[in-house]
Design a protein around this motif. Structure first.
Motif, PDB file in Angstrom:
ATOM      1  N   GLU A  26      36.655  -0.062  60.275  1.00 33.88           N
ATOM      2  CA  GLU A  26      35.551   0.025  59.326  1.00 33.88           C
ATOM      3  C   GLU A  26      34.724   1.258  59.679  1.00 33.88           C
ATOM      4  O   GLU A  26      34.794   1.762  60.806  1.00 33.88           O
ATOM      5  CB  GLU A  26      34.705  -1.250  59.405  1.00 33.88           C
ATOM      6  CG  GLU A  26      33.562  -1.354  58.407  1.00 33.88           C
ATOM      7  CD  GLU A  26      33.977  -1.092  56.970  1.00 33.88           C
ATOM      8  OE1 GLU A  26      33.886   0.085  56.554  1.00 33.88           O
ATOM      9  OE2 GLU A  26      34.387  -2.027  56.277  1.00 33.88           O
ATOM     10  N   ASN A  53      37.710  -3.095  53.389  1.00 33.49           N
ATOM     11  CA  ASN A  53      38.200  -4.175  52.527  1.00 33.49           C
ATOM     12  C   ASN A  53      38.178  -3.790  51.050  1.00 33.49           C
ATOM     13  O   ASN A  53      39.018  -4.246  50.271  1.00 33.49           O
ATOM     14  CB  ASN A  53      37.381  -5.444  52.753  1.00 33.49           C
ATOM     15  CG  ASN A  53      37.695  -6.092  54.087  1.00 33.49           C
ATOM     16  OD1 ASN A  53      38.801  -5.961  54.604  1.00 33.49           O
ATOM     17  ND2 ASN A  53      36.733  -6.785  54.660  1.00 33.49           N
ATOM     18  N   ALA A  54      37.229  -2.949  50.671  1.00 35.35           N
ATOM     19  CA  ALA A  54      37.186  -2.463  49.284  1.00 35.35           C
ATOM     20  C   ALA A  54      38.458  -1.675  48.963  1.00 35.35           C
ATOM     21  O   ALA A  54      39.019  -1.787  47.860  1.00 35.35           O
ATOM     22  CB  ALA A  54      35.955  -1.593  49.059  1.00 35.35           C
ATOM     23  N   TYR A  82      28.699   1.925  57.911  1.00 34.74           N
ATOM     24  CA  TYR A  82      28.631   0.594  57.289  1.00 34.74           C
ATOM     25  C   TYR A  82      28.331  -0.458  58.357  1.00 34.74           C
ATOM     26  O   TYR A  82      27.522  -1.366  58.126  1.00 34.74           O
ATOM     27  CB  TYR A  82      29.943   0.252  56.578  1.00 34.74           C
ATOM     28  CG  TYR A  82      29.944  -1.157  56.042  1.00 34.74           C
ATOM     29  CD1 TYR A  82      29.239  -1.488  54.883  1.00 34.74           C
ATOM     30  CD2 TYR A  82      30.621  -2.192  56.712  1.00 34.74           C
ATOM     31  CE1 TYR A  82      29.205  -2.786  54.403  1.00 34.74           C
ATOM     32  CE2 TYR A  82      30.589  -3.486  56.238  1.00 34.74           C
ATOM     33  CZ  TYR A  82      29.874  -3.778  55.083  1.00 34.74           C
ATOM     34  OH  TYR A  82      29.834  -5.077  54.621  1.00 34.74           O
ATOM     35  N   VAL A 111      31.024  -4.047  45.842  1.00 31.85           N
ATOM     36  CA  VAL A 111      32.201  -4.414  46.637  1.00 31.85           C
ATOM     37  C   VAL A 111      32.152  -3.761  48.016  1.00 31.85           C
ATOM     38  O   VAL A 111      32.383  -4.415  49.043  1.00 31.85           O
ATOM     39  CB  VAL A 111      33.507  -4.023  45.893  1.00 31.85           C
ATOM     40  CG1 VAL A 111      34.734  -4.278  46.770  1.00 31.85           C
ATOM     41  CG2 VAL A 111      33.627  -4.800  44.594  1.00 31.85           C
ATOM     42  N   SER A 112      31.827  -2.453  48.061  1.00 29.74           N
ATOM     43  CA  SER A 112      31.845  -1.739  49.343  1.00 29.74           C
ATOM     44  C   SER A 112      30.695  -2.150  50.251  1.00 29.74           C
ATOM     45  O   SER A 112      30.814  -2.099  51.478  1.00 29.74           O
ATOM     46  CB  SER A 112      31.829  -0.222  49.123  1.00 29.74           C
ATOM     47  OG  SER A 112      30.633   0.180  48.493  1.00 29.74           O
ATOM     48  N   GLN A 153      25.134  -3.119  58.785  1.00 31.00           N
ATOM     49  CA  GLN A 153      25.290  -4.565  58.990  1.00 31.00           C
ATOM     50  C   GLN A 153      24.788  -5.005  60.368  1.00 31.00           C
ATOM     51  O   GLN A 153      25.004  -6.144  60.775  1.00 31.00           O
ATOM     52  CB  GLN A 153      26.773  -4.945  58.851  1.00 31.00           C
ATOM     53  CG  GLN A 153      27.388  -4.624  57.504  1.00 31.00           C
ATOM     54  CD  GLN A 153      26.645  -5.277  56.357  1.00 31.00           C
ATOM     55  OE1 GLN A 153      26.458  -6.481  56.335  1.00 31.00           O
ATOM     56  NE2 GLN A 153      26.208  -4.459  55.399  1.00 31.00           N
ATOM     57  N   THR A 163      29.248  -5.276  50.110  1.00 31.55           N
ATOM     58  CA  THR A 163      29.411  -6.701  50.415  1.00 31.55           C
ATOM     59  C   THR A 163      30.591  -6.953  51.346  1.00 31.55           C
ATOM     60  O   THR A 163      30.487  -7.701  52.325  1.00 31.55           O
ATOM     61  CB  THR A 163      29.611  -7.514  49.114  1.00 31.55           C
ATOM     62  OG1 THR A 163      28.511  -7.269  48.243  1.00 31.55           O
ATOM     63  CG2 THR A 163      29.702  -9.012  49.408  1.00 31.55           C
ATOM     64  N   PHE A 164      31.736  -6.329  51.036  1.00 30.30           N
ATOM     65  CA  PHE A 164      32.957  -6.590  51.803  1.00 30.30           C
ATOM     66  C   PHE A 164      33.296  -5.482  52.793  1.00 30.30           C
ATOM     67  O   PHE A 164      34.182  -5.654  53.628  1.00 30.30           O
ATOM     68  CB  PHE A 164      34.143  -6.788  50.844  1.00 30.30           C
ATOM     69  CG  PHE A 164      33.933  -7.911  49.865  1.00 30.30           C
ATOM     70  CD1 PHE A 164      34.009  -9.236  50.273  1.00 30.30           C
ATOM     71  CD2 PHE A 164      33.643  -7.645  48.542  1.00 30.30           C
ATOM     72  CE1 PHE A 164      33.815 -10.271  49.376  1.00 30.30           C
ATOM     73  CE2 PHE A 164      33.455  -8.672  47.626  1.00 30.30           C
ATOM     74  CZ  PHE A 164      33.528  -9.994  48.045  1.00 30.30           C
ATOM     75  N   GLY A 165      32.597  -4.355  52.690  1.00 28.69           N
ATOM     76  CA  GLY A 165      32.886  -3.233  53.575  1.00 28.69           C
ATOM     77  C   GLY A 165      33.761  -2.197  52.906  1.00 28.69           C
ATOM     78  O   GLY A 165      34.463  -2.494  51.928  1.00 28.69           O
ATOM     79  N   ILE A 167      41.385  -4.114  48.548  1.00 25.35           N
ATOM     80  CA  ILE A 167      41.312  -4.722  47.210  1.00 25.35           C
ATOM     81  C   ILE A 167      41.845  -3.754  46.158  1.00 25.35           C
ATOM     82  O   ILE A 167      42.610  -4.135  45.263  1.00 25.35           O
ATOM     83  CB  ILE A 167      39.857  -5.137  46.885  1.00 25.35           C
ATOM     84  CG1 ILE A 167      39.424  -6.304  47.782  1.00 25.35           C
ATOM     85  CG2 ILE A 167      39.709  -5.523  45.414  1.00 25.35           C
ATOM     86  CD1 ILE A 167      37.932  -6.588  47.761  1.00 25.35           C
TER      87      ILE A 167
END
Length: 461
Positions: A210, A80-81, A214, A72-73, A218, A75-77, A84
């Motif tokens: 963010e 965003n984790a 990370y 999750v962290s 990316q 893929t979505f950052g 969620i």
């Protein structure tokens, strides 16, 4: 330009709300577990094993959240984790307080309702598993090296503060009420109360940045540089970004979990396992019941739990103020010795059937020792010992191991106590001794080192 400490502390403060929810969600059961036992377990003639599973069912979710936190962290950052995780906390709070929603008759216990309650607790546990992995990672990836230990330790302070808050909330809800009212209405309000901090956390996280590490992973260098500049100033930010890029772009390490050897992963897992095998969550989850077994009345046991919560907060502050001065290893070893003294003394008292103020004193010695050491420092080390390229994967493994160990210890506590209370506490005391030996022999000192320097530590091993 000097460090922009106000920006760093605001970001850290919001992120640590995830830690507060972690503590709130895991400890809310302490005030409600006897009501849950009366309503869903005893009313149906179910076993103590099912009671233990129900009290610790959120930990199943914690394991799931820990396992998938890396995915999750990454893929979505990190940001965003955490959002969620906040949404999951909110759903769990509302569902656990009203498990009959849509499918069941309110106030009518059944096996189906028991599983539905556990389902909502597991949803919250997934949020805890995510937050427990990502909150320290988020703070660690934003914080400058010289204050990183202190800032990540604030997350543990938030966890303990969340537990203390919910002890007060539970006590306030139960105060002056009959057992019948608590067993029908009170426990529901205890769970639902978590919806308030969960909603605040979700909203505030939308306004947070963010992490620059990370973003560098990316290949969003401009955004990473912008955030680093806001924290450190442009010149220092460019220097930090080039160090990050050097570790990120190393083709040798790309995507390989064991690129730095197995020792770093084993150390991360054992840090997590020992943090649980010393028995701390038994003291936290079952605190009111433990104090009642010492002869305290219901209200007094809740009050003693609050006193323990205050001790936890005070000694977590000790860790926060000393971790970047004394280092990680000295605090861990000192804490292990204190925990061993506390648990072995409780074990001796239990074997002799001595219950009273002396037991309370040694419980406080034990929990204070944990809170000034393994409580915060384990999370600090997990957030910083892993090199950039494998951090999200490695943290996920360490955190999943931690929650698996937590589930094992918490769910086996009731049957272990039925077998031998003295033997149970002796087991936790022996684990405390072994934890000190493990830190002395295997854990590197990370005080003052940048996250990028972690790569060099493990390459030498």
């Amino acid at each position: 330009m000097a460090l922009n400490k106000s920006f760093i502390y605001v970001v850290t403060l919001v992120a640590t709300l995830g830690g507060l929810l972690f503590g709130y969600d895991t400890a809310v059961i302490s005030g409600a577990e006897k009501s849950i036992q009366a309503f869903l377990i005893d009313s149906q003639g179910l076993s103590s094993f099912l009671h233990g599973i129900t009290v610790s069912s959120a930990l199943i979710g914690c394991i799931i959240g820990g396992v998938f936190s890396g995915f999750v962290s990454s893929t979505f950052g990190r940001k965003n984790a955490l959002i969620i995780a906040g949404v999951l906390f909110l759903l769990s709070a509302l569902g656990s307080g009203n498990p009959e929603f849509l499918f069941f008759e309110k106030g009518e216990p059944s096996m189906g309702l028991l599983w539905m309650f556990n389902f909502y607790r597991i949803i919250g546990g997934i949020g805890v598993g995510l937050a427990s992995a990502v909150c320290p990672m988020y703070i660690g990836e934003i914080a400058p090296a010289n204050i990183r230990g202190r800032l990540v330790s604030l997350n543990q302070f938030a966890i303990i503060f969340g537990m203390l808050v919910v002890y007060f909330v539970n006590w306030g809800i139960a105060e002056g009420q009959t057992i019948e009212w608590i067993n029908t209405i009170g426990w529901r309000r205890m769970f639902t109360s978590e919806a308030i901090p969960a909603s605040i956390f979700v909203v505030l996280m939308f306004f947070m940045p963010e992490t620059p590490r990370y973003l560098a992973l990316q290949h969003k260098d401009d955004k990473a540089l912008s955030i680093l500049s806001k924290i450190n100033g442009l010149e220092k930010a460019q220097e930090i970004l080039s160090e990050i890029k050097a570790t990120v772009e190393s083709s040798k390490t790309k995507g390989k979990l064991f690129a730095y050897g197995k020792v770093v992963i084993i150390v991360g897992i054992l840090l997590s396992v020992f943090q649980q095998f010393v028995g701390i969550n038994v003291a936290l989850y079952y605190a009111p019941r433990i104090f009642e077994s010492m002869g305290a009345a219901k209200d007094a046991s809740m009050l003693q739990t609050i006193i323990m919560g205050l001790v936890n907060v005070v000694f977590t502050v000790v860790a926060i103020t000393t971790v970047d001065k004394w280092g990680r290893k000295p605090l861990l070893i000192t804490g292990s010795i204190g925990m061993a003294v506390g648990m072995i003394a409780i074990s001796i008292l239990a074997f002799q059937n001595i219950i009273g103020i002396s037991t309370l004193v040694f419980i406080i010695v034990y929990t204070a020792s944990f809170m000034m050491s393994w409580g915060p420092i384990c999370w600090v080390l997990i957030s910083e010992i892993f090199p950039n390229k494998i951090r999200s994967q490695a943290v996920a493994i360490a955190v999943a191991a931690q929650w698996a160990a937590n589930f094992f210890i918490s769910s086996t506590y009731p049957p272990m106590m039925e077998f031998s209370s003295g033997g149970t506490y002796l087991f936790y005391g022996v684990m405390s001794i072994l934890s000190a030996i493990f830190v002395w022999k295997m854990v590197p000192e990370t005080k003052g080192k940048t996250l990028e320097e972690m790569e060099g530590i493990w390459r030498k091993k």
